[in-house]
Design a protein around this motif. Structure first.
Motif, mmCIF file in Angstrom:
data_model
loop_
_atom_site.group_PDB
_atom_site.id
_atom_site.type_symbol
_atom_site.label_atom_id
_atom_site.label_comp_id
_atom_site.label_asym_id
_atom_site.label_seq_id
_atom_site.Cartn_x
_atom_site.Cartn_y
_atom_site.Cartn_z
ATOM 1 N N ASN A 6 -76.144 -76.364 -71.298
ATOM 2 C CA ASN A 6 -75.344 -75.258 -70.779
ATOM 3 C C ASN A 6 -75.562 -75.065 -69.290
ATOM 4 O O ASN A 6 -74.646 -74.756 -68.532
ATOM 5 N N LYS A 7 -76.825 -75.248 -68.859
ATOM 6 C CA LYS A 7 -77.144 -75.024 -67.451
ATOM 7 C C LYS A 7 -76.344 -75.943 -66.539
ATOM 8 O O LYS A 7 -75.948 -75.548 -65.450
ATOM 9 N N LEU A 8 -76.143 -77.227 -66.978
ATOM 10 C CA LEU A 8 -75.354 -78.143 -66.155
ATOM 11 C C LEU A 8 -73.863 -77.916 -66.328
ATOM 12 O O LEU A 8 -73.076 -78.045 -65.394
ATOM 13 N N GLN A 9 -73.428 -77.586 -67.553
ATOM 14 C CA GLN A 9 -71.998 -77.439 -67.810
ATOM 15 C C GLN A 9 -71.437 -76.161 -67.193
ATOM 16 O O GLN A 9 -70.243 -76.062 -66.949
ATOM 17 N N ASP A 10 -72.319 -75.156 -66.964
ATOM 18 C CA ASP A 10 -71.832 -73.918 -66.355
ATOM 19 C C ASP A 10 -71.154 -74.167 -65.018
ATOM 20 O O ASP A 10 -70.267 -73.432 -64.602
ATOM 21 N N THR A 11 -71.587 -75.195 -64.340
ATOM 22 C CA THR A 11 -71.063 -75.450 -62.993
ATOM 23 C C THR A 11 -70.091 -76.617 -62.959
ATOM 24 O O THR A 11 -69.631 -77.000 -61.889
ATOM 25 N N ALA A 12 -69.763 -77.218 -64.124
ATOM 26 C CA ALA A 12 -68.910 -78.414 -64.144
ATOM 27 C C ALA A 12 -67.560 -78.139 -63.515
ATOM 28 O O ALA A 12 -67.037 -78.920 -62.719
ATOM 29 N N GLY A 13 -66.958 -76.992 -63.869
ATOM 30 C CA GLY A 13 -65.652 -76.695 -63.315
ATOM 31 C C GLY A 13 -65.705 -76.449 -61.842
ATOM 32 O O GLY A 13 -64.826 -76.864 -61.092
ATOM 33 N N GLU A 14 -66.775 -75.779 -61.399
ATOM 34 C CA GLU A 14 -66.893 -75.489 -59.979
ATOM 35 C C GLU A 14 -67.079 -76.766 -59.174
ATOM 36 O O GLU A 14 -66.540 -76.915 -58.084
ATOM 37 N N ARG A 191 -86.762 -79.229 -63.032
ATOM 38 C CA ARG A 191 -85.661 -79.208 -62.064
ATOM 39 C C ARG A 191 -84.507 -78.330 -62.565
ATOM 40 O O ARG A 191 -83.855 -77.619 -61.786
ATOM 41 N N LEU A 192 -84.225 -78.421 -63.855
ATOM 42 C CA LEU A 192 -83.170 -77.571 -64.403
ATOM 43 C C LEU A 192 -83.546 -76.089 -64.270
ATOM 44 O O LEU A 192 -82.684 -75.231 -63.995
ATOM 45 N N GLN A 193 -84.828 -75.794 -64.431
ATOM 46 C CA GLN A 193 -85.287 -74.415 -64.272
ATOM 47 C C GLN A 193 -85.159 -73.965 -62.820
ATOM 48 O O GLN A 193 -84.763 -72.826 -62.532
ATOM 49 N N ILE A 194 -85.468 -74.881 -61.886
ATOM 50 C CA ILE A 194 -85.336 -74.549 -60.459
ATOM 51 C C ILE A 194 -83.886 -74.263 -60.113
ATOM 52 O O ILE A 194 -83.565 -73.335 -59.341
ATOM 53 N N ILE A 195 -82.957 -75.048 -60.696
ATOM 54 C CA ILE A 195 -81.524 -74.808 -60.466
ATOM 55 C C ILE A 195 -81.141 -73.415 -60.957
ATOM 56 O O ILE A 195 -80.358 -72.688 -60.301
ATOM 57 N N GLU A 196 -81.695 -73.021 -62.112
ATOM 58 C CA GLU A 196 -81.407 -71.683 -62.634
ATOM 59 C C GLU A 196 -81.908 -70.606 -61.678
ATOM 60 O O GLU A 196 -81.230 -69.589 -61.441
ATOM 61 N N GLU A 197 -83.102 -70.841 -61.110
ATOM 62 C CA GLU A 197 -83.632 -69.876 -60.146
ATOM 63 C C GLU A 197 -82.762 -69.826 -58.896
ATOM 64 O O GLU A 197 -82.528 -68.752 -58.315
ATOM 65 N N LEU A 198 -82.257 -70.998 -58.476
ATOM 66 C CA LEU A 198 -81.383 -71.056 -57.306
ATOM 67 C C LEU A 198 -80.089 -70.286 -57.564
ATOM 68 O O LEU A 198 -79.593 -69.530 -56.707
ATOM 69 N N LYS A 199 -79.534 -70.464 -58.744
ATOM 70 C CA LYS A 199 -78.306 -69.754 -59.103
ATOM 71 C C LYS A 199 -78.536 -68.241 -59.094
ATOM 72 O O LYS A 199 -77.646 -67.450 -58.717
ATOM 73 N N GLY A 200 -79.750 -67.829 -59.473
ATOM 74 C CA GLY A 200 -80.042 -66.394 -59.565
ATOM 75 C C GLY A 200 -80.181 -65.702 -58.231
ATOM 76 O O GLY A 200 -80.099 -64.460 -58.161
ATOM 77 N N LEU A 201 -80.374 -66.480 -57.157
ATOM 78 C CA LEU A 201 -80.574 -65.861 -55.850
ATOM 79 C C LEU A 201 -79.347 -65.083 -55.370
ATOM 80 O O LEU A 201 -79.467 -64.094 -54.631
ATOM 81 N N VAL A 202 -78.167 -65.550 -55.748
ATOM 82 C CA VAL A 202 -76.950 -64.914 -55.224
ATOM 83 C C VAL A 202 -76.644 -63.598 -55.926
ATOM 84 O O VAL A 202 -75.745 -62.858 -55.502
ATOM 85 N N ASN A 203 -77.342 -63.302 -57.002
ATOM 86 C CA ASN A 203 -77.080 -62.082 -57.773
ATOM 87 C C ASN A 203 -78.173 -61.040 -57.607
ATOM 88 O O ASN A 203 -78.141 -59.986 -58.237
ATOM 89 N N VAL A 204 -79.161 -61.344 -56.748
ATOM 90 C CA VAL A 204 -80.288 -60.416 -56.584
ATOM 91 C C VAL A 204 -79.992 -59.437 -55.441
ATOM 92 O O VAL A 204 -79.576 -59.855 -54.355
ATOM 93 N N GLU A 205 -80.196 -58.162 -55.725
ATOM 94 C CA GLU A 205 -79.975 -57.151 -54.704
ATOM 95 C C GLU A 205 -81.302 -56.880 -53.999
ATOM 96 O O GLU A 205 -82.141 -56.125 -54.491
ATOM 97 N N GLU A 220 -88.828 -76.059 -51.595
ATOM 98 C CA GLU A 220 -90.116 -76.749 -51.601
ATOM 99 C C GLU A 220 -90.503 -77.163 -53.026
ATOM 100 O O GLU A 220 -91.002 -78.268 -53.253
ATOM 101 N N GLN A 221 -90.255 -76.272 -53.978
ATOM 102 C CA GLN A 221 -90.531 -76.610 -55.380
ATOM 103 C C GLN A 221 -89.689 -77.815 -55.827
ATOM 104 O O GLN A 221 -90.163 -78.682 -56.565
ATOM 105 N N TRP A 222 -88.454 -77.812 -55.382
ATOM 106 C CA TRP A 222 -87.551 -78.918 -55.750
ATOM 107 C C TRP A 222 -88.074 -80.253 -55.211
ATOM 108 O O TRP A 222 -88.056 -81.268 -55.910
ATOM 109 N N ARG A 223 -88.543 -80.213 -53.953
ATOM 110 C CA ARG A 223 -89.035 -81.456 -53.350
ATOM 111 C C ARG A 223 -90.244 -82.014 -54.110
ATOM 112 O O ARG A 223 -90.462 -83.222 -54.132
#
Length: 675
Positions: A6-14, A191-205, A220-223
């Protein structure tokens, strides 16, 4: 459908709307895909070929990008994988089976198992082809020699060594991928977890500076997240870059931070572009392509996005530089294909040459041995001729094997017949050996000696016997012959002692004759000369190499007779008189008859020579008597006439002697009857 998918398919259309940097179609990833990717056997079969190995000639320009991605995906799985580019792929086709085993041993011992998959597969392919050809040849020989095909077994040391080394490689390979599997799966999870964290950055107030710091931490974690399975590599990176770009769009609230990153990334990507464009001048095409792979890897893994208005432009330059290198590779492969066609012509000529030999297999051992050398040289040339186009590779190999097999059938057929002939020869030699053993102790030299010479001559004519009997039967025959001739020579040595004693006596007689002086009294001198002749004849046989002393004696005697004014014919009769006495004293009818037969033969020979010479003289009827040829013929006629008279006189003397002996015998008989 599980969480990771699901984590990868969520962005397939985008991602279908991604920039030119990431516009490749995305594949979904699930647990089965990851598991399949790291199974040992599939991994070996799907191993990516080396940068400059043979490729399909018609590669579309956009496919080169996918090819580079695949190469980088394999390299990224394990840093040791990159070493496969530095390990040279040798011309395994031209190597012997023994050399292939040696090269396999060297690779397995000295190189990382994950870096030699292609090398090992190529070696195994060539070894299997050569061993199968070798095995078929041995089976054919086995059947030709009378064996049943179902009973054929062949124990090859070389094959056993190859299997041992290849087994060691498989064991190392299986252990390596078993250990790698768990690590790759865990890294993928991270890496999939890091992508989830990256996606979450845009929704944090929260404060944008705090968010940006969290973003840098995620980068840095990704590297440091480690390698993932190669089948997931491109999908994971595309997804990551997609969300990186989303985050930068989110940073419009803090344009300064975003623009600084964009500028830094643009500078770094321009350096990659310039380096890629400079690779056009790199003479080593393999090196250029490997460096291009590295540039793509850095572009993807180490450098983030640039401003939207620059993305298409910078990617277009990088893509064009990549396609230019690919065009050079395409030209290289076109040239390579042309060379393969030339190799095909050479190999077809070699196959034809072997077929020509196979059609005219020699009918003798020496000839076939020469042909074997010719075929072996052609076989070596075939392997050294290089690769042929893939589409005709199997057909060419099949034709080559067929030609070699045809020659081997002819060769084996000849040696099968030769073995039968050799067994026949063995029986003949056994018969001669049996005869030699029966004669070796014979005392009848008159019969045995010529018989031994005959069977020795026959032995030489018979020819070869099977190798395993050759030495034994020869030694037995040689021992039998040596036994007889050593015994014969021993007896002859005893006889030679007497002959050398005769020589010494004759030599002493000759020395006295040399100092003899005529007294002037012809009668007395003649008697003295006759005594020398009589003494000389009493000494018997001489060694063969000492018989020249007779000539010296006769020469002095002839000179003395000449001084006494005695003709040659008279001297002959005087000498013969002593022989007459010896025959008379021996009272041997057999010896007298032999002497008469000998003299009559000499008389006939003299008459025949005279007739022939007189006939020849008729050809010179018109020639002068002063003609040298005429004079020579007349001289020969007179010589033979003198000789004829001498032989007639000797026959007369022999007849008189025999007549006297007969009278004496009659008288003795009469006396005995009167008594």
């Amino acid at each position: 459908m599980d969480e990771k998918e699901n984590k990868l398919q969520d962005t397939a259309g985008e991602e279908k709307q991604a920039t030119p940097e990431t516009e490749n179609t995305e594949n979904t990833v699930n647990e089965d895909t990851v598991a399949k990717d790291i199974t040992t056997e599939d991994r070996i079969e799907s191993s990516t070929t080396d940068a400059l190995e043979e490729k399909p000639l018609e590669i579309k320009n956009d496919e080169v990008l996918e090819e580079i991605d695949q190469e980088n995906a394999e390299d990224a799985e394990d840093s040791e994988n990159e070493k496969r580019h530095q390990i040279p792929v040798l011309d395994y086709h031209s190597m012997s089976m023994e050399n292939l085993v040696g090269e396999l041993q060297r690779l397995v011992k000295n190189e990382k198992v994950q870096a030699i998959n292609k090398h090992v597969n190529d070696i195994k392919h060539e070894f299997d082809l050569k061993f199968q050809e070798f095995l078929e040849q041995k089976k054919e020989e086995f059947v030709t020699n009378g064996g049943n095909e179902i009973d054929f077994r062949y124990n090859s040391v070389t094959k056993r060594q190859f299997n041992e080394v290849y087994g060691e490689f498989r064991e190392k390979r299986n252990q390596y991928y078993k250990n790698l599997e768990k690590s790759l799966k865990q890294n993928l999870e991270n890496r999939l977890q890091i992508i989830e964290e990256l996606k979450g950055l845009v929704n944090v107030e929260e404060d944008i500076n705090t968010t940006y710091k969290n973003f840098k931490t995620i980068q840095e974690q990704w590297r440091n997240a480690g390698p993932v399975p190669r089948n997931n590599y491109n999908d994971v990176w595309r997804t990551y870059h997609h969300h990186i770009e989303i985050f930068y769009d989110f940073l419009h609230l803090n344009r300064e931070l975003r623009d600084l990153d964009f500028k830094h990334n643009l500078d770094e990507k321009l350096k990659l572009v310039e380096r890629a464009e400079g690779l056009q001048n790199e003479p080593d095409l393999g090196k250029a392509f490997r460096e291009l792979q590295t540039l793509h890897k850095v572009w993807k893994e180490d450098i983030g996005p640039v401003a939207k208005e620059k993305r298409e432009e910078i990617w277009e330059r990088f893509s064009n530089a990549t396609k230019a290198i690919h065009a050079r590779r395409q030209d290289y492969f076109n040239e390579l294909e042309a060379s393969y066609e030339e190799n095909l012509v050479k190999k077809n000529e070699i196959i034809e040459a072997i077929n020509s030999i196979a059609e005219k297999v020699s009918n003798n051992h020496k000839g076939i041995q020469n042909q074997i050398k010719e075929v072996e040289a052609l076989r070596e040339s075939f392997f050294k001729a290089g690769k042929v186009p893939q589409k005709v590779n199997e057909a060419t190999w099949s034709a080559f094997k067929g030609a070699v097999r045809a020659f081997n059938r002819g060769k084996n057929g000849f040696y099968k017949g030769l073995k039968k002939e050799q067994h026949d020869n063995l029986e003949k030699k056994r018969a001669l050996l049996k005869l030699a053993i029966a004669l070796k102790d014979s005392d009848d030299q008159t019969t045995a000696t010529p018989e031994f010479k005959r069977i020795q001559s026959e032995w030489k004519k018979i020819g070869h016997v099977p190798r395993k009997y050759s030495d034994k039967i020869w030694n037995e025959f040689k021992d039998a012959c040596n036994h007889y001739f050593n015994k014969l020579h021993s007896e002859k040595n005893e006889a030679q002692k007497e002959e050398f004693a005769n020589f010494e006596k004759k030599n002493a007689c000759l020395d006295r004759l040399k100092v003899f002086q005529l007294s002037g009294d012809k009668k007395k001198d003649l008697a003295s000369i006759k005594e020398f002749i009589s003494e000389w004849k009493t000494y018997g046989r001489l060694p063969y190499n000492k018989k020249h002393i007779n000539g010296k004696f006769n020469k002095i005697i002839d000179a003395l007779f000449k001084k006494l004014d005695i003709s040659k014919q008279e001297s002959e009769l005087l000498r013969y008189g002593d022989k007459i006495k010896q025959l008379a004293n021996s009272d041997n009818d057999y010896a007298i008859n032999n002497e008469r037969t000998f003299i009559r033969r000499k008389i006939d020979e003299s008459k025949s020579e005279i007739r022939q010479l007189e006939n020849n003289l008729q050809f010179f009827s018109n020639a002068s008597e002063d003609n040298p040829l005429v004079k020579d013929v007349i001289k020969n006629i007179n010589r033979h006439k003198d000789s004829l008279e001498s032989w007639k006189a000797k026959l007369k003397n022999l007849n008189i002697m025999e007549n006297n002996l007969n009278k004496e015998a009659e008288a003795e008989k009469d006396n005995s009857e009167e008594e």
